[in-house]
Design a protein around this motif. Sequence first.
Motif, mmCIF file in Angstrom:
data_model
loop_
_atom_site.group_PDB
_atom_site.id
_atom_site.type_symbol
_atom_site.label_atom_id
_atom_site.label_comp_id
_atom_site.label_asym_id
_atom_site.label_seq_id
_atom_site.Cartn_x
_atom_site.Cartn_y
_atom_site.Cartn_z
ATOM 1 N N UNK A 1 31.385 40.596 79.164
ATOM 2 C CA UNK A 1 30.279 41.203 78.400
ATOM 3 C C UNK A 1 29.466 40.146 77.651
ATOM 4 N N UNK A 2 30.067 38.993 77.286
ATOM 5 C CA UNK A 2 29.327 37.936 76.593
ATOM 6 C C UNK A 2 28.231 37.368 77.485
ATOM 7 N N UNK B 1 22.565 36.826 78.759
ATOM 8 C CA UNK B 1 21.484 36.959 79.741
ATOM 9 C C UNK B 1 20.378 37.880 79.213
ATOM 10 N N UNK B 2 20.775 38.925 78.476
ATOM 11 C CA UNK B 2 19.769 39.860 77.957
ATOM 12 C C UNK B 2 18.926 39.235 76.844
ATOM 13 N N UNK B 3 19.613 38.411 76.003
ATOM 14 C CA UNK B 3 18.860 37.780 74.904
ATOM 15 C C UNK B 3 17.897 36.735 75.441
ATOM 16 N N UNK B 4 18.272 35.997 76.454
ATOM 17 C CA UNK B 4 17.366 35.003 77.065
ATOM 18 C C UNK B 4 16.186 35.681 77.731
ATOM 19 N N UNK B 5 16.456 36.810 78.295
ATOM 20 C CA UNK B 5 15.358 37.526 78.959
ATOM 21 C C UNK B 5 14.346 38.029 77.939
ATOM 22 N N UNK B 6 14.823 38.568 76.815
ATOM 23 C CA UNK B 6 13.898 39.057 75.800
ATOM 24 C C UNK B 6 13.122 37.914 75.138
#
Length: 279
Positions: free
Chosen positions: A9-10, A15-20
């Motif tokens: 999950x980390x 990956x989600x924070x880099x995308x945002x």
Amino acid sequence: MYPYNFESDEDNERFESEREGAKRPAPSTSPSPSTSPININPSFPPSRPRPTPRPRPSVPPNNQMPTFPPSNPTPTPPPVNQMPVFPPSEPIPTPPPVNQMPVFPPSEPMPTPPPVNQMPVFPPSNEKPCNEMPCVPPKNFMPAKPDEKLLDMLLEAIKDEMEDAEYCSNLCNLLTQKGDQEIVRHIRMDELKHAKLLQEIYFNLTGKKACPKINPERTSDNVALELEKSMFKVLSGIAFYRKIYFSFLNIEIRDMIYEILTDEQCHATKFSYLYAKYR
């Protein structure tokens, strides 16, 4: 849950924070002009390659047994109450029927047994009857050592036999039937034979001739009483001759005493018959 299938999950959160962060424009320090151009295709920094997801094992549906690889075929069990089949063996010999004797090979014929209650047949001889044979001791006659008490018993036996012979002569005159007189007459002949045998035994032991004095007993007119008296006298004589028999060790003398003893037993039977007839 995240739509990206990473190892943890980390990794999904990173990956989600880099995308945002890539979607947002960087803050500008200089005052932007009112007419700054709009970047339609912004450039994004390169991201890490997406890891290949691991295959998950398939989970069988509920209430369904797992499938195992095929194995060796299980032997088919025999039916219930059925004996197992064995390979054929040697044939079993047929047993003989019940109540039947086994058959044995023929052997030598057995001699035919004589009938029951039949005496064996011997070849005829020229010997005289027992009552007529002279009582002569054998050549190898070896007398036992003489004993005074034994010699007195022999003298008493000789005297009794001679008195009994005289008594039987008087008893014959009391009997009325001829057959009964013949029985008593045979008893008298046996008594004389006994006296002769005892005299020969006494002579071989001492070398002297035995001639005792006799006192014959008188008879009464009561036949049954005289027969009863004779029967008990013979029975007491059997016990007396048994003592003499066991006093000798010589076989020839014992045989002569045994002959007297068996004759006295026959006399007791004959007197018992006559007493039962005349009482």
